[in-house]
Every structure is written in C-alpha cells, then in structure tokens.
Scaffold this active site. Structure first.
Site, PDB file in Angstrom:
ATOM      1  N   GLU A 104       0.842  -1.217   0.000  1.00 18.34           N
ATOM      2  CA  GLU A 104       0.000   0.000   0.000  1.00 18.34           C
ATOM      3  C   GLU A 104       0.865   1.250   0.000  1.00 18.34           C
ATOM      4  O   GLU A 104       0.531   2.245  -0.637  1.00 18.34           O
ATOM      5  CB  GLU A 104      -0.950  -0.032   1.195  1.00 18.34           C
ATOM      6  CG  GLU A 104      -1.993  -1.143   1.040  1.00 18.34           C
ATOM      7  CD  GLU A 104      -2.854  -1.313   2.257  1.00 18.34           C
ATOM      8  OE1 GLU A 104      -2.314  -1.665   3.322  1.00 18.34           O
ATOM      9  OE2 GLU A 104      -4.069  -1.106   2.149  1.00 18.34           O
ATOM     10  N   GLU A 124      -3.391  -9.738   3.921  1.00 24.30           N
ATOM     11  CA  GLU A 124      -4.232  -9.354   5.055  1.00 24.30           C
ATOM     12  C   GLU A 124      -5.344 -10.353   5.353  1.00 24.30           C
ATOM     13  O   GLU A 124      -5.619 -10.654   6.509  1.00 24.30           O
ATOM     14  CB  GLU A 124      -4.854  -7.973   4.841  1.00 24.30           C
ATOM     15  CG  GLU A 124      -3.898  -6.816   5.026  1.00 24.30           C
ATOM     16  CD  GLU A 124      -3.135  -6.466   3.769  1.00 24.30           C
ATOM     17  OE1 GLU A 124      -3.048  -7.302   2.859  1.00 24.30           O
ATOM     18  OE2 GLU A 124      -2.592  -5.358   3.697  1.00 24.30           O
TER      19      GLU A 124
END
Ligand code: T1G
Length: 690
Positions: A104, A124
């Site tokens: 990210e 995640e």
C-alpha cells in the site's frame, strides 16, 4: 531515537531508505519517520525521490504485533496519503517483498519498479483483516477490478513479472540492488519531466466481469466460515461505486469491523504460532549440529515420503531397505513423489535433475550420515534391531531418529550406547506434503540434538513442535480421545454422518469418520487393540465390526462410507446404520437425538480436556504447541486458532461445566483435567500459559 528512514541525495534524486530489521514492518517509528522524510523531500530542492528498503525486502507490511493495541498517529493510511500528495514524484523500488501495508505504501508512490524475484501482494485476509491503507481503492485503479479482487481476496502474492503484467508496477528489472534500479528509473522519469502521478486521481475502476453476487457466492464457497474475504470484496466494490474519499472511508470502516473479530485474533495467533513453536528456553543459545547428509531406513509410505522431503530441501538422501527389490521399489516411489512435486510446481525440473538419492541394502552406506531417520514397521522389536544396527555403523555425533507414531522413544534409545543422540521425528503422511513434524524429546536426548532437529525441520520447510514421550505424543493422543467421544455419541444415537457434517460445519476439513476412511480403519483398530478401551470408554465395538468385515475405508472402497465411481468422495452406507442399530439393541441402548451444537461441543470438549492433561503433564510445553499440532496436522480450522484458543473464547469455566455435565452419564471417560480445573478456578486462560 534511532532513525528508521535514512535520507540522502544522489544529485537531483533524494533516496529514502527504510531500515527496520528484520522485515521493515511499518511500526509506529517507521510511519513517523516516513512522514518526516517526505516533508524533508518537499522542502529540499531534490526533484524526485526514490523509496527503498534496506533489509532483504522492501516493506513487510504493518507491524502485526501492534494489532489489538490502540493505533498511534500517524496511521498508515495517512502516511500513504502523505506520500501521494507530495508535489514532486516519488518512485518505489521494490525488492524481496512488498506485502500488505508495504504494498500500500508502494501504491501511494507515483511510480513503481520491482526487481525480478520480488513478491508483491496483500496477505491481510490470511490475518482475518483486509488491506486497510488504501489497497482496496488504489489497486483496482491500476490493475482493473477483477485482478484487484483476485489479489485482495486470495491473499496470495504475485511475482514481479505478474505484477508488471497486472499493472501493479510500471517496470520489472533484473539485478539485486533496489537502490540502483530506483535511481535508474528515477533518472529516466527526470529526463521525461514526469510529474507526480497520484493513483487516487486515476478514474474509478469498472465493475468486475462476474457480477458482485457471483463473487460473494464464490467467496462463501471457497472460504466457508471466514468473513474477511467477502468484506475485502465489498471494499473493492466501494472503489467502483464511490468517490475515492468515500471509498477510503468505507474501506476503513470494514477494516475496523474485521480488526475486532475473533477470527482476526485467531489468524494472527496462527501466524505467530508458526514462529513461536521453535522458541523454546532449552534451545536458547544452543548451536545445532551441521546436517549435510540424511539417511532413511525403510522404504514404505513414510520412509519414501521422508526421503522425498529431504530431497526437496536440497539435501542428499540415502535410503536403506532389506532387499534389492524393496530398495528399487522405494526409489520408484520417491521418483513418483518428485513427479508430483514438479506437477504441483513445488520442484523445478533443473533442481529435480540435481536430486541425489541413493537406495541400498547396505547399512554401511549410512556411516557418513549426520542424521538417520528410521521409518520401519511399527513394532518395538523391529525398531530396536534397527537402532542396534545404526548404533554400530553410524559415526560419532550423528543423530539417530525414529519416526514412530506412538512407541516409547526411551525404550528405543536404551538399545544404543548413545541415548543422548536419539530423538523422535514424527512425520505426518504424506511426509513430503504435511507441514507438521512432532519432535519427540526422550529423557536423555541432548538439547543440542533437539536444536538440530528443529534446524532440520526448518530446512525441510516443516513446522516442528516439541513433544514429550507418551502414547501418541500430542496429536495422536488427542485424536484417540476425541475420536472416542465421537464413537460414544454414535452408540448413544448420533449418526456418524451427522457427526462428520457437524464438524465440517465447524470448519474441519473432514469429520472424524471421513478421516478414518482416508487413513484406513485398520490403523484406528490397531490403536484401540493396542491400548484397549480408554478409561471409561464403553469401547463401542460397532466400528471394530466394520474393521473385522474388511471394510477398511477408501482403500477397500467401503468403510464408514461407500466409495465408487458414482460417489468418489463417499456416500452414506445404510449397512453401517444397521450395524450401529444392531449394537445399540445388543446393549439395550435407547438412541437419542444429538444436535449439531451438542456434537461439536462434546467433540471439542474431549479434545480440550485431554489437551489440558497433555500440557499439565509437560508433554506439550505450552498451549500454543497444542494449537500448532491441531492446526498444522489435524485439519483444525486456522481461523479458529486451535483448540486452546477456542477454549479461551468459549471460557474455561464453561468447558469445565460441560465436562462435569457429561460425566454424569460416563464419569470414567469425562474426568476433568487438573490444569483445566485450576485455570477455571483462577479465572485464567490457556493463553496466560503461552
Ligand atoms: N509484523 C511484525 N512482525 C513480523 C511481520 C509483521 N508484518 N512479518 C514478520 N514478522 C516477524 C516474524 O514474526 C519473525 O519474528 C521475523 O519478523 C522474521 O519473520 C494496513 C494492516 C515478510 C515474507 O502479513 O510474510 O499490512 O520470529 O521468519 O521468512 O493493510 O515474515 O524473528 O521474532 O517470517 O524472511 C501484512 C507477514 C500485515 C507479512 C519475511 N504483512 N510476514 O519472511 O521472515 S497486515 C504480512 C511475512 C497489514 C495493512 C495491514 C514474512 C516475510 P521472530 P520471518 P522471512
């Protein structure tokens, strides 16, 4: 305050280097220093910046050890937006890995170059959460919605080549120095006068090719019981249907929801388990012996599986069998396993070509082996003969290991002159596929030998769990106990098929009867015959009758289920129901109903109660070791964290109350484990012992 982000200049290029070993996790200090470094770049007269990682990888993601604690400013989404808002271009130069929040941060940069061999992705969901720093909003703007959904819902990383094709990175280059790669690309961009290129300004992504409902149904089917994958898909949908700002807010809302779930706690527990199991006080500072050659005695399923695991790790293997024919058959079996590994993409052809396997009938061939693993017939006499031979031929300092699944390793060690060098290495079939390895430490095993066993397990890509010596060690001892609870329920009125379905509904890959059919009913029968009825077990011989009828499970086409071309996965067998009803009437048992929740509760309470005994006796050093065995060897659903975490979530007082309630109809079988009673009395949890 040690700086975690270094800043230096190469001409007009600013280089920001993240230096937070071992994996450049984006803990609070790194987030703070990243913002400071970008502020410095903005104030500096540098025209472009390159962001690189110093350790073996770019960025390993958010600091998982911070989960569950109050987040500290600046939060990761703010850090990513700060980079994105820079007025001058920032280039991410990725090597090793860019995972989760690390990916990210790269998406907050304006350009991305990845070195060949890097892995990029969003793991995640494997931790029960979703990319919560803009990953679900920026990725589809670069890769399109379908590829973004694939990335965030599977959690599987892609290599640099596929990342380039998908649009996750702009360049993929060879070489192993991210600084050089980053400077070269930044130089090019500088010449082109390339501007800052915020991903958030790119057009909102289109809806996916398959509609959202189809995606939802697919995810429910692919990840039964789990919630993170569907919410991650919903966050990507927000990217398609909302403004960037609103999409970010929706992602944050869904992320926070997941952060509060027990699944997140369980999956993070499972993540750390894999590393904590090898952190044992007795191993502290203990140097493992070097292992450059491994011997195996016995060319059956286990022996050839173990030989395959050794070869897949790159170590040479020497396998000894009793006859030339048996040795040749073993070689063929190993070759077949290796073919399978190539097919599964676990082994490349060129590594395959370098495999170094010797099969022989001569024990002398083991004289140079550093470790020999015996995997012969499960008979104490046979094993003692083998260890007597090994003791004579093996060099000093070599390690003698037995793969026995329940025999007393102390008794095996006693036939040698070197009991300190004897240990149990209990592999699970198929040994070259199953991750779990129980390291069984006998009374006289030297800690250095234990350390060597753990180092060898890591080399073999196994998760090693320390076990003491008892019948069945950790896993099989629990299995025989909770299996007994299941067969007892059948005698009392439950259908074996309903029991399987209830436990598969709980999240087990397979229920106990389907597992028994796979392993072979003769295995379970042999265990019961050896051990006799457990304390208080009514020894419902209804399943022994199946065994006596030659119904051994899959391998004979009939066990608890019928297996044929019509139903390769097995279908119910009315004959089994008749046999069970026959035994009930012989014993005058009036069948009663069992609902799914009672089935699951009884089964798991038996598992937890025996596990508490195993920890209380020191067979398992900590509750987390039991969780690891059940997660990595017995199909316990990972998103529930293991039996000990399940028990903590239910509450130990409740578990104790169940044992006391069940004990009313079978006091001998349901005896409360002292440790469980003690923790419940003191309002403690199993995790307090980890
Ligand atoms: N946080 C904290 N500690 C970590 C960590 C992490 N992300 N990753 C690894 N460690 C520890 C690990 O416990 C071990 O500790 C040591 O580092 C070496 O790890 C907002 C919220 C990066 C591929 O899921 O996949 O970002 O045993 O042995 O084999 O969207 O670690 O030494 O005490 O595994 O070289 C997403 C998890 C987080 C990556 C390196 N990131 N890590 O493998 O080393 S969620 C991940 C890995 C997130 C954002 C969300 C691997 C690795 P110890 P190791 P390795």
């Amino acid at each position: 305050m040690t700086e975690t982000v270094h800043y230096d200049r190469e001409g007009q290029i600013a280089v920001l280097t993240v230096d937070n070993p071992p994996v450049n996790a984006l803990g609070h200090a790194v987030r703070r220093d990243l913002v400071a470094a970008i502020d410095r770049f903005e104030a500096d007269d540098a025209e472009i910046a390159v962001l690189v990682g110093s350790v073996k990888l770019f960025l390993g993601g958010a600091d998982v050890s911070e989960f569950g604690k109050p987040p500290r400013d600046p939060w990761l989404p703010e850090v990513v937006s700060r980079i994105e808002r820079a007025s001058k271009p920032v280039v991410a130069a990725i090597h090793g890995a860019a995972l989760g929040g690390g990916m990210e941060v790269a998406l907050g940069c304006h350009y991305r170059v990845a070195l060949e061999g890097a892995k990029l992705g969003f793991p995640e969901v494997k931790l029960g959460i979703l990319p919560g720093a803009g990953g679900t909003q920026r990725t589809p703007r670069l890769t399109g919605t379908d590829a973004a959904l694939e990335l965030v819902t599977t959690g599987a990383p892609v290599d640099a080549t596929r990342a380039k094709v998908a649009g996750l990175v702009d360049r993929m280059v060879e070489g192993d120095d991210p600084r050089i790669a980053g400077l070269a690309y930044a130089g090019e961009l500088l010449e082109q006068g390339a501007p800052a290129r915020p991903v958030c300004d790119m057009p909102a992504p289109e809806a996916p090719a398959r509609d959202w409902e189809t995606w939802d149904d697919e995810l429910k089917r692919a990840y039964p019981g789990e919630v993170a994958q569907q919410k991650a898909a919903r966050a990507v949908r927000a990217a398609c249907e909302m403004s960037f700002a609103d999409g970010l807010a929706e992602e944050r809302r869904l992320f926070r929801e997941l952060m509060e779930t027990r699944q997140r706690e369980a999956l993070v527990h499972a993540f750390f388990l894999e590393r904590q199991v090898s952190k044992l006080p007795e191993l502290k500072g203990m140097e493992p012996r070097s292992v450059d050659a491994v011997g195996i005695v016995g060319g059956g399923t286990m022996g050839t599986g173990i030989a395959t695991a050794v070869l897949l790790s790159g170590l040479p293997a020497t396998l000894v069998e009793q006859s030339v024919e048996a040795a040749e058959a073993a070689r063929l079996a190993v070759e077949k396993n290796l073919d399978g590994a190539v097919r599964r993409g676990k082994l490349s052809e060129e590594v395959r070509a370098r495999i170094d396997l010797t099969t022989t009938t001569d024990y002398e061939a083991l004289s140079e082996a550093d470790v020999v693993i015996e995997a012969v017939f499960e008979s104490m006499d046979v094993k003692r003969q083998v260890f007597d031979m090994l003791d004579r031929v093996m060099k000093d300092g070599a390690i003698l290991a037995t793969n026995t699944s329940y025999l007393d390793v102390n008794k095996i060690a006693a036939v040698t002159r070197r009991p300190a060098d004897v240990i149990g290495l209990h592999f699970f079939s198929p040994a070259h596929v199953m991750k779990l390895l129980e390291v069984v430490v006998a009374d006289e095993t030297d800690p250095e030998v234990v350390a060597t066993a753990f180092a060898l397990a890591k080399k073999l890509n196994k998760i090693a769990v320390r076990s003491g010596v008892c019948d069945g060690f950790i896993g099989n001892r629990l299995l025989s106990h909770y299996r007994a609870a299941a067969t007892e329920m059948v005698l009392q009125g439950a259908s074996p098929y309903r029991i399987d379905a209830a436990l598969e509904g709980f999240g087990f890959a397979m229920g106990p009867f389907r597992v028994a059919d796979l392993a072979g009913l003769d295995i379970g029968h042999a265990t019961r015959a050896r051990k006799g009825p457990r304390r208080g077990e009514v020894n419902p011989d209804w399943d022994d009758r199946l065994n006596e009828m030659g119904r051994l499970g899959r391998k004979t086409g009939r066990g608890y289920y019928i297996y044929d071309e019509e139903s390769p996965k097995g279908r119910l067998d009315p004959e089994v129901t008749e046999i069970v009803e026959g035994v009930r009437s012989d014993r005058g048992v009036r069948a009663r109903e069992f609902g799914d929740s009672e089935i699951v509760e009884r089964y798991l309470t038996a598992m937890v109660n025996e596990a508490a005994r195993v920890v209380g006796e020191g067979i398992a050093k900590r509750p987390l070791d039991v969780d690891a065995v059940l997660l990595f060897g017995y199909g316990f659903p990972r998103w529930r964290g293991g039996p000990m975490m399940y028990a903590d979530h239910v509450g130990l007082a409740t578990i104790r109350e169940r044992v006391e309630r069940y004990a009313r109809d079978n006091p001998d079988f349901w005896q409360i484990a002292p440790l469980l009673a003690d923790l419940a009395d003191n309002e403690k949890q199993f995790k307090d012992l980890n």
